[in-house]
Design a protein around this motif. Structure first.
Motif, PDB file in Angstrom:
ATOM      1  N   GLN A 194      -4.447  -6.698   8.762  1.00 18.69           N
ATOM      2  CA  GLN A 194      -4.521  -5.472   8.992  1.00 18.69           C
ATOM      3  C   GLN A 194      -3.385  -4.526   9.669  1.00 18.69           C
ATOM      4  O   GLN A 194      -3.110  -3.553   9.203  1.00 18.69           O
ATOM      5  CB  GLN A 194      -5.853  -5.011  10.038  1.00 18.69           C
ATOM      6  N   PHE A 195      -2.579  -5.231  10.490  1.00 19.25           N
ATOM      7  CA  PHE A 195      -1.544  -4.711  11.248  1.00 19.25           C
ATOM      8  C   PHE A 195      -0.257  -5.125  10.753  1.00 19.25           C
ATOM      9  O   PHE A 195      -0.200  -6.648  10.732  1.00 19.25           O
ATOM     10  CB  PHE A 195      -1.842  -5.104  12.759  1.00 19.25           C
ATOM     11  N   GLY A 196       0.875  -4.219  10.916  1.00 20.02           N
ATOM     12  CA  GLY A 196       2.163  -4.647  10.541  1.00 20.02           C
ATOM     13  C   GLY A 196       2.586  -3.890   9.593  1.00 20.02           C
ATOM     14  O   GLY A 196       1.945  -2.878   9.002  1.00 20.02           O
ATOM     15  N   VAL A 212       8.197  -6.232  -1.199  1.00 21.24           N
ATOM     16  CA  VAL A 212       9.584  -6.005  -1.366  1.00 21.24           C
ATOM     17  C   VAL A 212       9.649  -4.329  -1.369  1.00 21.24           C
ATOM     18  O   VAL A 212      10.760  -3.968  -0.922  1.00 21.24           O
ATOM     19  CB  VAL A 212      10.102  -6.690  -2.584  1.00 21.24           C
ATOM     20  N   VAL A 213       8.905  -3.976  -2.071  1.00 17.32           N
ATOM     21  CA  VAL A 213       8.786  -2.244  -2.048  1.00 17.32           C
ATOM     22  C   VAL A 213       8.958  -1.641  -0.615  1.00 17.32           C
ATOM     23  O   VAL A 213       9.603  -0.802  -0.503  1.00 17.32           O
ATOM     24  CB  VAL A 213       7.703  -1.588  -3.214  1.00 17.32           C
ATOM     25  N   ILE A 214       7.907  -2.154   0.276  1.00 15.79           N
ATOM     26  CA  ILE A 214       7.910  -1.544   1.576  1.00 15.79           C
ATOM     27  C   ILE A 214       9.072  -1.860   2.319  1.00 15.79           C
ATOM     28  O   ILE A 214       9.573  -1.005   2.984  1.00 15.79           O
ATOM     29  CB  ILE A 214       6.709  -2.234   2.279  1.00 15.79           C
ATOM     30  N   SER A 215       9.587  -3.036   2.269  1.00 18.07           N
ATOM     31  CA  SER A 215      11.033  -3.405   3.025  1.00 18.07           C
ATOM     32  C   SER A 215      12.080  -2.574   2.414  1.00 18.07           C
ATOM     33  O   SER A 215      12.758  -1.829   3.122  1.00 18.07           O
ATOM     34  CB  SER A 215      11.252  -4.994   2.659  1.00 18.07           C
ATOM     35  N   GLY A 263      -2.866  -2.345   3.063  1.00 21.14           N
ATOM     36  CA  GLY A 263      -2.766  -2.595   1.465  1.00 21.14           C
ATOM     37  C   GLY A 263      -1.702  -3.391   1.065  1.00 21.14           C
ATOM     38  O   GLY A 263      -1.588  -3.917   0.098  1.00 21.14           O
ATOM     39  N   THR A 264      -0.965  -3.951   2.328  1.00 24.10           N
ATOM     40  CA  THR A 264       0.157  -5.002   1.774  1.00 24.10           C
ATOM     41  C   THR A 264      -0.347  -6.200   1.193  1.00 24.10           C
ATOM     42  O   THR A 264       0.100  -6.900   0.438  1.00 24.10           O
ATOM     43  CB  THR A 264       0.796  -5.138   3.094  1.00 24.10           C
ATOM     44  N   PHE A 265      -1.617  -6.707   1.830  1.00 22.53           N
ATOM     45  CA  PHE A 265      -2.132  -7.894   1.394  1.00 22.53           C
ATOM     46  C   PHE A 265      -3.620  -7.699   0.706  1.00 22.53           C
ATOM     47  O   PHE A 265      -4.914  -7.626   1.168  1.00 22.53           O
ATOM     48  CB  PHE A 265      -2.339  -8.826   2.866  1.00 22.53           C
ATOM     49  N   GLY A 275      -9.969  -8.703  -0.523  1.00 17.95           N
ATOM     50  CA  GLY A 275      -9.619  -9.216  -1.856  1.00 17.95           C
ATOM     51  C   GLY A 275      -8.214  -9.025  -1.888  1.00 17.95           C
ATOM     52  O   GLY A 275      -7.422  -8.008  -1.365  1.00 17.95           O
ATOM     53  N   MET A 276      -7.270  -9.907  -2.613  1.00 19.67           N
ATOM     54  CA  MET A 276      -5.987 -10.015  -2.917  1.00 19.67           C
ATOM     55  C   MET A 276      -5.438 -10.439  -4.046  1.00 19.67           C
ATOM     56  O   MET A 276      -6.056 -11.424  -4.681  1.00 19.67           O
ATOM     57  CB  MET A 276      -5.219 -10.571  -1.747  1.00 19.67           C
TER      58      MET A 276
END
Length: 547
Positions: A153-155, A209-212, A160-162, A353-354
């Motif tokens: 959830q956090f970070g 990768v996109v977020i970074s 949505g990252t996971f 879900g991921m």
């Protein structure tokens, strides 16, 4: 002088070439391929109405000389692209920085636009940057300890990252924000097909990768990031926000702060309530994550003999209303995905879900969720009553699985709800769960109130009539899916500002979005509101960036 025409309803066999699509589009438009100066795909989808004759359907854009005549056809129209070009025409000079609280899609895109136009936003994120966060999450799934500040959830990147990284949205977009979001993702490393496939997704592996890359570009444009920097209080004077407390240590003066805190920042909601920030409880939905063999979904959607090497992993979307008036629907469906432990609080367990980009897991999963309203909460007038409803569900799930993801087959769950004696699960299920994190056999019927259990079971059987095998007895259930959306709405005016001056609620956590793309678009809208109020502090370099 050139023009663009959009040609739609072009169908081709599953195995085809780009040149075949171009030639068919030109025939429909009544022009020659040699007349086309530029060709691009606008939309691609699978036409699966006839299982024995699957096709791809396209809409394409053709740039041609304006003098060339085109055939009159309802599927051939001149097309004028909408270019997203907001104005920075504010007149107020900010006395201190503009802060963005949270670096999920809402916060990232708000910061992106502000940085692009020279506002030098300060981004405060309670969790870690995505690279370190990934290590913490994978360690937790492998049996390590939950880090309450660095988890699913956090970070950086938010919840949505996971996930599956889905980018479809039902938000009406007349200003080009949706396209801007997708193009920004592509510029930062996402695959180009998200610009035209009917159900675009990035996949959690590529999304990191996109977020970074987005963070690096925001910094290049003048923004600043502060990780492991939780906002722990708000200084409000004369109904105006003046400063933020960071990690119980320092105070940062601000001219405005964007509340892009996500739907799981429960401690922040509690602080906002203490500071009399206007909020109301909000309806959401809760249920269980359901797994089926992916080949079953593929056969249902495409037929038994479909060549999956030519098709995307099959997807479904289901909804119904039960006899008791509850809405039940599938949510965050992950083709070829995994069920993951998405907890963020000690002794409370939530799942999500991921999917990776390839969507190549042996199972499909989605949440099957039931609507809950403030009338279901202990105190419908308390803005945080929905939050407490979620917590109770998660506490029961944690106890049910003894800290691991509690799982049960649908047939056993139904028998338990009906109070029918049955033998314990014996491992004879036709397939195994695809889960990230420890799992435990459990009785999930004790998690929800009886009316939710009944609605879930009725919904599963109704879905079984729409998609064969959906209600099979060995479908694997995992609990609990409680973080579908925010249980709180932080009220804001038409100006996007709270009644507390300088505070801008934004995104899914504030109750104004649902999913990566809609949250990102709300971040852009919030940035636009700030740009219409404040002057940018442009530098020569930032002026060049904008151009």
């Amino acid at each position: 002088m050139n023009k663009i025409i959009r040609v739609s309803q072009i169908t081709v066999p599953l195995q085809h070439t780009r040149d075949q699509v171009l030639k068919k589009a030109c025939r429909r438009a009544g022009i020659r391929p040699g007349d086309v100066l530029r060709f691009s795909v606008a939309k691609q989808s699978v036409d699966a109405r006839k299982k024995n004759d699957l096709k791809y359907s396209y809409a394409v854009d053709l740039e041609i000389n304006r003098k060339i005549q085109i055939k009159k056809d309802s599927h051939v129209q001149e097309y004028v692209p909408v270019v997203y070009a907001p104005e920075a025409d504010g007149t107020e000079t900010p006395a201190s920085p503009i802060a963005v609280i949270g670096s999920g899609p809402a916060g990232l895109f708000c910061a992106w636009l502000l940085a692009k136009y020279g506002y030098k936003p300060m981004v405060f994120e309670r969790g870690k940057r995505v690279e370190e966060r990934q290590e913490d999450v994978e360690a937790f799934w492998s049996g390590g300890r939950l880090d309450p500040e660095s988890n699913v959830q956090f970070g950086e990147g938010g919840a949505g990252t996971f996930s599956d990284g889905k980018l479809n949205t039902q938000v009406k977009d007349r200003c080009g924000r949706n396209r801007f979001v997708l193009e920004t993702f592509v510029d930062c490393g996402a695959p180009e097909d998200i610009l035209y496939v009917s159900r675009p997704h990035i996949g959690t592996d590529v999304l990191r990768v996109v977020i970074s890359n987005m963070r690096k570009e925001i910094i290049r444009m003048g923004g600043t990031f502060f990780f492991s920097s939780k906002v722990t209080d708000f200084r409000i004077e004369n109904n105006r926000l003046t400063a933020l407390e960071i990690s119980h240590k320092t105070w940062q003066p601000v001219s405005a702060a964007v509340l892009a805190i996500g739907h799981s920042a429960r401690d922040t909601f509690e602080i906002l309530k203490k500071r009399n920030v206007p909020m109301v409880p909000k309806a959401f939905a809760a249920g269980l994550r359901v797994e089926h063999p992916q080949h079953m979904i593929n056969e249902n959607q495409y037929g038994k003999d479909a060549d999956m090497s030519l098709l995307p992993t099959a997807f479904y979307k289901l909804a119904c209303q039960t006899s008791g008036g509850r809405n039940v629907y599938s949510f965050c469906m992950c083709p070829g995905g995994y069920v993951v432990n998405a907890s963020s609080e000690e002794k409370r367990l939530a799942v999500n879900g991921m999917s990776y980009r390839a969507r190549d897991s042996k199972n499909a999963n989605s949440a099957v969720i039931v609507t809950v309203t403030p009338e279901d909460f202990a105190d419908p007038d308390d803005p945080l009553s929905g939050l407490e409803f979620q917590r109770r569900l998660e506490e029961k799930a944690w106890l049910s699985g003894n800290g691991a993801i509690p799982q049960q087959r649908f047939g056993d769950f139904e028998k338990s709800v009906r109070n029918i004696q049955t033998n314990p699960a014996d491992g004879t299920s036709g397939f195994e769960s695809c889960a990230k994190g420890k799992t435990s056999r459990a009785d999930l019927s004790c998690i929800f109130p009886p009316e939710i259990n009944e609605a879930f079971i009725e919904g599963m059987h109704m879905f079984g009539k729409k998609l064969a095998g959906f209600d099979r007895a060995d479908a694997i259930l995992s609990g609990v899916e409680s973080r579908t959306s925010s249980p709180v709405r932080i009220l804001r005016e038409d100006s996007f500002e709270s009644r507390i001056c300088g505070l801008y609620p934004c995104g899914e956590g504030a109750g104004y979005a649902g999913g990566i793309t809609s949250a990102a678009m709300d971040g852009l809208k919030t940035a636009e509101a700030l740009m219409s109020r404040f002057k940018p502090a442009k530098t020569e370099k930032q002026t060049e960036d904008k151009n």
